[in-house]
Design a protein around this motif. Structure first.
Motif, PDB file in Angstrom:
ATOM      1  N   THR A  28       0.703  -0.970   0.033  1.00  0.00           N
ATOM      2  CA  THR A  28       0.100  -0.072  -0.141  1.00  0.00           C
ATOM      3  C   THR A  28       0.941   1.287   0.117  1.00  0.00           C
ATOM      4  O   THR A  28       1.777   1.562   0.885  1.00  0.00           O
ATOM      5  CB  THR A  28      -0.881  -0.131   1.175  1.00  0.00           C
ATOM      6  OG1 THR A  28      -0.023   0.045   2.355  1.00  0.00           O
ATOM      7  CG2 THR A  28      -1.913  -1.167   1.266  1.00  0.00           C
ATOM      8  N   ALA A  74       0.715  -5.209   4.727  1.00  0.00           N
ATOM      9  CA  ALA A  74       0.527  -6.951   4.665  1.00  0.00           C
ATOM     10  C   ALA A  74       1.428  -7.635   5.718  1.00  0.00           C
ATOM     11  O   ALA A  74       1.094  -8.708   6.023  1.00  0.00           O
ATOM     12  CB  ALA A  74       1.307  -7.205   3.258  1.00  0.00           C
ATOM     13  N   ARG A 101      -0.722  -7.705   8.878  1.00  0.00           N
ATOM     14  CA  ARG A 101      -2.059  -8.548   8.751  1.00  0.00           C
ATOM     15  C   ARG A 101      -1.497 -10.003   8.616  1.00  0.00           C
ATOM     16  O   ARG A 101      -2.068 -10.866   9.291  1.00  0.00           O
ATOM     17  CB  ARG A 101      -2.412  -8.026   7.571  1.00  0.00           C
ATOM     18  CG  ARG A 101      -3.368  -6.751   7.590  1.00  0.00           C
ATOM     19  CD  ARG A 101      -4.585  -6.589   8.610  1.00  0.00           C
ATOM     20  NE  ARG A 101      -5.559  -7.939   8.343  1.00  0.00           N
ATOM     21  CZ  ARG A 101      -6.455  -7.629   7.428  1.00  0.00           C
ATOM     22  NH1 ARG A 101      -6.680  -6.643   6.633  1.00  0.00           N
ATOM     23  NH2 ARG A 101      -7.338  -8.594   7.155  1.00  0.00           N
ATOM     24  N   ASP A 141     -14.794  -1.816   2.752  1.00  0.00           N
ATOM     25  CA  ASP A 141     -15.540  -2.966   3.522  1.00  0.00           C
ATOM     26  C   ASP A 141     -16.843  -2.571   4.060  1.00  0.00           C
ATOM     27  O   ASP A 141     -16.701  -1.416   4.484  1.00  0.00           O
ATOM     28  CB  ASP A 141     -14.750  -3.626   4.520  1.00  0.00           C
ATOM     29  CG  ASP A 141     -13.488  -4.659   3.869  1.00  0.00           C
ATOM     30  OD1 ASP A 141     -13.696  -4.835   2.505  1.00  0.00           O
ATOM     31  OD2 ASP A 141     -12.685  -5.038   4.413  1.00  0.00           O
ATOM     32  N   THR A 189     -15.496  -7.556   9.738  1.00  0.00           N
ATOM     33  CA  THR A 189     -15.073  -6.231   9.657  1.00  0.00           C
ATOM     34  C   THR A 189     -15.220  -5.307  10.941  1.00  0.00           C
ATOM     35  O   THR A 189     -14.479  -4.547  11.636  1.00  0.00           O
ATOM     36  CB  THR A 189     -15.655  -5.277   8.356  1.00  0.00           C
ATOM     37  OG1 THR A 189     -15.210  -6.321   7.322  1.00  0.00           O
ATOM     38  CG2 THR A 189     -15.099  -3.820   8.179  1.00  0.00           C
ATOM     39  N   ARG A 239     -13.281  -6.500  13.921  1.00  0.00           N
ATOM     40  CA  ARG A 239     -11.609  -6.255  13.846  1.00  0.00           C
ATOM     41  C   ARG A 239     -11.418  -4.744  13.875  1.00  0.00           C
ATOM     42  O   ARG A 239     -10.514  -4.470  14.644  1.00  0.00           O
ATOM     43  CB  ARG A 239     -11.242  -6.516  12.331  1.00  0.00           C
ATOM     44  CG  ARG A 239     -10.985  -8.061  12.170  1.00  0.00           C
ATOM     45  CD  ARG A 239     -10.604  -8.533  10.677  1.00  0.00           C
ATOM     46  NE  ARG A 239     -10.299  -9.967  10.811  1.00  0.00           N
ATOM     47  CZ  ARG A 239     -10.262 -10.598   9.520  1.00  0.00           C
ATOM     48  NH1 ARG A 239     -10.276  -9.927   8.222  1.00  0.00           N
ATOM     49  NH2 ARG A 239      -9.863 -11.881   9.657  1.00  0.00           N
ATOM     50  N   LEU A 289      -6.912  -0.100   9.002  1.00  0.00           N
ATOM     51  CA  LEU A 289      -7.538  -1.139   8.304  1.00  0.00           C
ATOM     52  C   LEU A 289      -8.530  -0.799   7.107  1.00  0.00           C
ATOM     53  O   LEU A 289      -8.082  -1.414   6.042  1.00  0.00           O
ATOM     54  CB  LEU A 289      -8.432  -1.889   9.502  1.00  0.00           C
ATOM     55  CG  LEU A 289      -9.040  -3.148   8.856  1.00  0.00           C
ATOM     56  CD1 LEU A 289      -7.915  -4.198   8.630  1.00  0.00           C
ATOM     57  CD2 LEU A 289     -10.040  -3.798   9.923  1.00  0.00           C
ATOM     58  N   THR A 290      -9.369  -0.008   7.352  1.00  0.00           N
ATOM     59  CA  THR A 290     -10.537   0.314   6.436  1.00  0.00           C
ATOM     60  C   THR A 290      -9.422   0.822   4.902  1.00  0.00           C
ATOM     61  O   THR A 290      -9.923   0.522   3.863  1.00  0.00           O
ATOM     62  CB  THR A 290     -11.457   1.358   6.922  1.00  0.00           C
ATOM     63  OG1 THR A 290     -11.936   0.755   8.030  1.00  0.00           O
ATOM     64  CG2 THR A 290     -12.350   1.536   5.618  1.00  0.00           C
ATOM     65  N   THR A 315      -6.921  -1.598   3.489  1.00  0.00           N
ATOM     66  CA  THR A 315      -7.741  -2.724   2.923  1.00  0.00           C
ATOM     67  C   THR A 315      -8.359  -2.392   1.778  1.00  0.00           C
ATOM     68  O   THR A 315      -8.255  -3.012   0.373  1.00  0.00           O
ATOM     69  CB  THR A 315      -8.945  -3.285   3.621  1.00  0.00           C
ATOM     70  OG1 THR A 315      -8.241  -3.747   4.950  1.00  0.00           O
ATOM     71  CG2 THR A 315      -9.513  -4.609   3.018  1.00  0.00           C
ATOM     72  N   LEU A 327      -5.751  -2.008  -1.532  1.00  0.00           N
ATOM     73  CA  LEU A 327      -5.331  -3.133  -2.058  1.00  0.00           C
ATOM     74  C   LEU A 327      -6.210  -3.628  -3.198  1.00  0.00           C
ATOM     75  O   LEU A 327      -6.123  -3.973  -4.111  1.00  0.00           O
ATOM     76  CB  LEU A 327      -5.073  -4.165  -1.039  1.00  0.00           C
ATOM     77  CG  LEU A 327      -3.790  -3.915  -0.051  1.00  0.00           C
ATOM     78  CD1 LEU A 327      -3.737  -5.367   0.903  1.00  0.00           C
ATOM     79  CD2 LEU A 327      -2.542  -3.978  -1.010  1.00  0.00           C
ATOM     80  N   LYS A 328      -7.868  -3.670  -2.582  1.00  0.00           N
ATOM     81  CA  LYS A 328      -8.689  -3.924  -3.385  1.00  0.00           C
ATOM     82  C   LYS A 328      -8.945  -3.085  -4.702  1.00  0.00           C
ATOM     83  O   LYS A 328      -9.113  -3.594  -5.818  1.00  0.00           O
ATOM     84  CB  LYS A 328     -10.220  -4.121  -2.853  1.00  0.00           C
ATOM     85  CG  LYS A 328     -11.150  -4.824  -3.522  1.00  0.00           C
ATOM     86  CD  LYS A 328     -12.246  -4.787  -2.565  1.00  0.00           C
ATOM     87  CE  LYS A 328     -13.294  -5.687  -3.380  1.00  0.00           C
ATOM     88  NZ  LYS A 328     -14.507  -6.290  -2.586  1.00  0.00           N
TER      89      LYS A 328
END
Length: 336
Positions: free
Chosen positions: A64, A71, A74, A215, A222, A225, A240-241, A244, A247-248
């Motif tokens: 990221t 990564a 995680r 997410d 979600t 977490r 986190l949000t 993530t 990456l998506k």
């Protein structure tokens, strides 16, 4: 599932897991009992990394921004002895500056505004016509797919374009095969189309990303977490949000360029890319620069005359696009 699995879920006394009940079908009384670890890092360290002399993790979406840190955290890699961890960024075999144009419309409403869906649908209709089909639209929910389909199907079908919508036109694999067979088609897809989809050649030339792929906060995993991060004194959105979703987004972007000769246009329709402070993180994560588009007419004209989509508009060789990237040779296929 074994009896032991069922007992584990029904007991629900392991604080390292989140538990929930999920209905299989709205028309059925069947339910699923589910459990998932809040943090997979300790499990990977115990059952994988500590059991193997060497493990190789390879992906185009491990970073990221300029860092592997998200990564590593995680996956538990930051829990390993430093001497065991080797990081390498081998670059890309693709010259994205030459192969892709990224457009970010500033004229479209914010996704939270009532007029967003109508504006997005108008954009899809105009852009798909300008691209002569060959368009994939990525959404973040089945509801959004259905709302867009209801608005774009009739006008695009009238022009001779087939509109394929996940969950409406057929199963995922079936509509993907139709999309690949018919170059003048438009595919509307959700989560499973953001990764692992390969539409070769001219099948896909225009990728429209409806919203940033955050997410859903009501998802049990979600939500749990995020609560765990709050208890640790951390900010879930930043920790986190956003990473993530970055990456998506990169995975979704990778649907367009799969092979060396692929070219096309990405239209990222989420205005928050321009108006929110975190928007810059998403834009910097993409492998090429973006252009801000200030009107629908301007967007349609850019797509209609873009040589990446329509070679007849290509400039003379002496005026061809320049690039600041240095592609590396090894592989013909995109690892996204």
């Amino acid at each position: 599932a074994t009896i032991g699995d069922a007992e584990f879920i029904l007991t629900g006394d392991d604080d390292a897991y989140v538990y929930w009940i999920e209905a299989r079908d709205a028309a059925s009384d069947d339910v699923e009992l589910c459990a998932a670890p809040l943090d997979v890092a300790p499990l990977l360290v115990e059952h994988l990394f500590s059991q193997k002399a060497s493990v190789t993790l390879a992906s185009a979406t491990l970073k990221t921004g300029a860092s592997f840190q998200f990564a590593k955290t995680r996956l538990g890699l930051d829990q390993l002895p430093r001497e065991r961890l080797v990081e390498i960024d081998v670059g890309t075999p693709f010259d994205f500056n030459r192969a892709v144009d990224v457009y970010v419309p500033s004229f479209i409403p914010d996704p939270g505004e009532p007029l967003f869906t109508d504006a997005l649908s108008d954009l899809i209709i105009g852009a798909a016509r300008a691209a002569r089909g060959r368009t994939m639209c990525l959404f973040t929910s089945h509801q959004a797919v259905g709302e867009a389909y209801d608005r774009v199907q009739a006008p695009l079908s009238k022009d001779g374009y087939r509109v394929l919508a996940q969950g409406i036109s057929g199963p995922r694999d079936s509509i993907l095969r139709q999309f690949i067979r018919e170059s003048s088609s438009i595919l509307l897809g959700t989560s499973s189309f953001w990764e692992g989809v390969d539409a070769p050649g001219d099948t896909l030339s225009l990728l429209i990303i409806a919203k940033l792929p955050f997410d859903v906060h009501t998802d049990p995993v979600t939500e749990a977490r995020c609560e765990l991060l709050r208890r640790q004194g951390k900010e879930p959105f930043a920790e986190l949000t956003v990473p993530t979703a970055i990456l998506k987004l990169r995975q979704g972007f990778g649907r367009l360029i799969r092979h060396r000769n692929d070219t096309g246009v990405v239209v990222a329709c989420d205005k928050r890319l321009l108006t929110k402070r975190y928007g810059g993180k998403f834009l910097r994560s993409l492998p090429t620069k973006h252009q801000v588009i200030v009107s629908l007419d301007m967007l349609i004209e850019r797509i209609r005359t873009n040589p990446l989509l329509h070679p007849e508009f290509a400039p003379p060789a002496s005026e061809s696009r320049t690039s600041s990237t240095k592609p590396v040779p090894p592989d013909d296929d995109c690892p996204f």
